[in-house]
Design a protein around this motif. Structure first.
Motif, mmCIF file in Angstrom:
data_model
loop_
_atom_site.group_PDB
_atom_site.id
_atom_site.type_symbol
_atom_site.label_atom_id
_atom_site.label_comp_id
_atom_site.label_asym_id
_atom_site.label_seq_id
_atom_site.Cartn_x
_atom_site.Cartn_y
_atom_site.Cartn_z
ATOM 1 N N MET A 1 -9.728 14.941 -45.550
ATOM 2 C CA MET A 1 -9.880 15.495 -47.059
ATOM 3 C C MET A 1 -9.288 14.054 -47.848
ATOM 4 S SD MET A 1 -11.035 17.809 -48.863
ATOM 5 C CE MET A 1 -11.007 18.066 -50.422
ATOM 6 N N ASN A 2 -10.068 13.848 -48.821
ATOM 7 C CA ASN A 2 -9.608 12.830 -49.617
ATOM 8 C C ASN A 2 -8.623 13.216 -50.926
ATOM 9 O OD1 ASN A 2 -9.200 10.155 -51.004
ATOM 10 N ND2 ASN A 2 -11.447 9.757 -51.034
ATOM 11 N N PRO A 3 -7.531 13.227 -50.893
ATOM 12 C CA PRO A 3 -6.696 13.942 -52.171
ATOM 13 C C PRO A 3 -7.332 13.250 -53.439
ATOM 14 C CG PRO A 3 -5.110 12.847 -50.516
ATOM 15 C CD PRO A 3 -6.605 12.403 -50.057
ATOM 16 N N GLY A 4 -7.399 14.041 -54.527
ATOM 17 C CA GLY A 4 -7.698 13.531 -55.882
ATOM 18 C C GLY A 4 -9.010 13.454 -56.102
ATOM 19 N N LYS A 5 -9.787 13.753 -54.933
ATOM 20 C CA LYS A 5 -11.485 13.585 -55.297
ATOM 21 C C LYS A 5 -11.958 15.397 -55.190
ATOM 22 C CE LYS A 5 -12.435 9.533 -54.600
ATOM 23 N NZ LYS A 5 -13.251 8.598 -55.776
ATOM 24 N N ASP A 6 -12.809 15.501 -56.182
ATOM 25 C CA ASP A 6 -13.501 16.950 -56.270
ATOM 26 C C ASP A 6 -14.566 16.886 -55.161
ATOM 27 O OD1 ASP A 6 -14.178 19.322 -57.039
ATOM 28 O OD2 ASP A 6 -14.851 18.782 -58.866
ATOM 29 N N LYS A 7 -14.334 17.633 -54.195
ATOM 30 C CA LYS A 7 -15.222 17.688 -53.181
ATOM 31 C C LYS A 7 -16.594 18.324 -53.446
ATOM 32 C CE LYS A 7 -15.821 18.974 -48.125
ATOM 33 N NZ LYS A 7 -15.182 19.628 -47.020
ATOM 34 N N ALA A 8 -16.425 19.386 -54.310
ATOM 35 C CA ALA A 8 -17.784 20.180 -54.981
ATOM 36 C C ALA A 8 -18.534 19.028 -55.617
ATOM 37 C CB ALA A 8 -17.127 21.218 -55.774
ATOM 38 N N LYS A 9 -18.140 17.860 -56.148
ATOM 39 C CA LYS A 9 -19.026 17.036 -56.746
ATOM 40 C C LYS A 9 -20.120 16.182 -56.015
ATOM 41 C CE LYS A 9 -16.306 16.382 -61.027
ATOM 42 N NZ LYS A 9 -15.614 15.426 -61.666
ATOM 43 N N TYR A 10 -19.436 15.968 -54.612
ATOM 44 C CA TYR A 10 -20.379 15.108 -53.896
ATOM 45 C C TYR A 10 -20.903 15.749 -52.588
ATOM 46 C CZ TYR A 10 -16.097 13.969 -51.592
ATOM 47 O OH TYR A 10 -14.777 14.498 -50.672
ATOM 48 N N VAL A 11 -20.286 16.881 -52.043
ATOM 49 C CA VAL A 11 -20.587 17.418 -50.857
ATOM 50 C C VAL A 11 -22.075 17.869 -50.482
ATOM 51 C CG1 VAL A 11 -19.942 19.705 -51.335
ATOM 52 C CG2 VAL A 11 -19.795 18.752 -48.984
#
Length: 73
Positions: free
Chosen positions: A1-11
């Motif tokens: 997981m990449n901290p500080g990234k909103d996974k919902a935006k790119y997944v």
């Protein structure tokens, strides 16, 4: 997981950039034939170099043997 990234935006994003990178069977076959031809040419070149090296080595050995005859050791 990449901290500080909103996974919902790119997944769930659909990425089409790979579409133009795909090759059809004919293109793959042509590349395989080109690669095989290049490999054969490389093998012939390498074989010629090895043969030349062996011939030069044999000539040096023959010269060394013939120049060493008649000399005391």
């Amino acid at each position: 997981m990449n901290p500080g990234k909103d996974k919902a935006k790119y997944v769930n994003r659909i990425v089409d950039s790979d579409d133009d990178m795909e090759a059809d069977a004919d293109t793959v076959w042509r590349e395989e034939m080109r690669s095989a031809r290049q490999g054969r040419e490389d093998d012939k070149r390498e074989e010629a170099l090895l043969r030349k090296h062996d011939e030069e080595k044999a000539a040096r050995k023959k010269q060394k043997l013939s120049s060493g005859k008649g000399q005391a050791r």
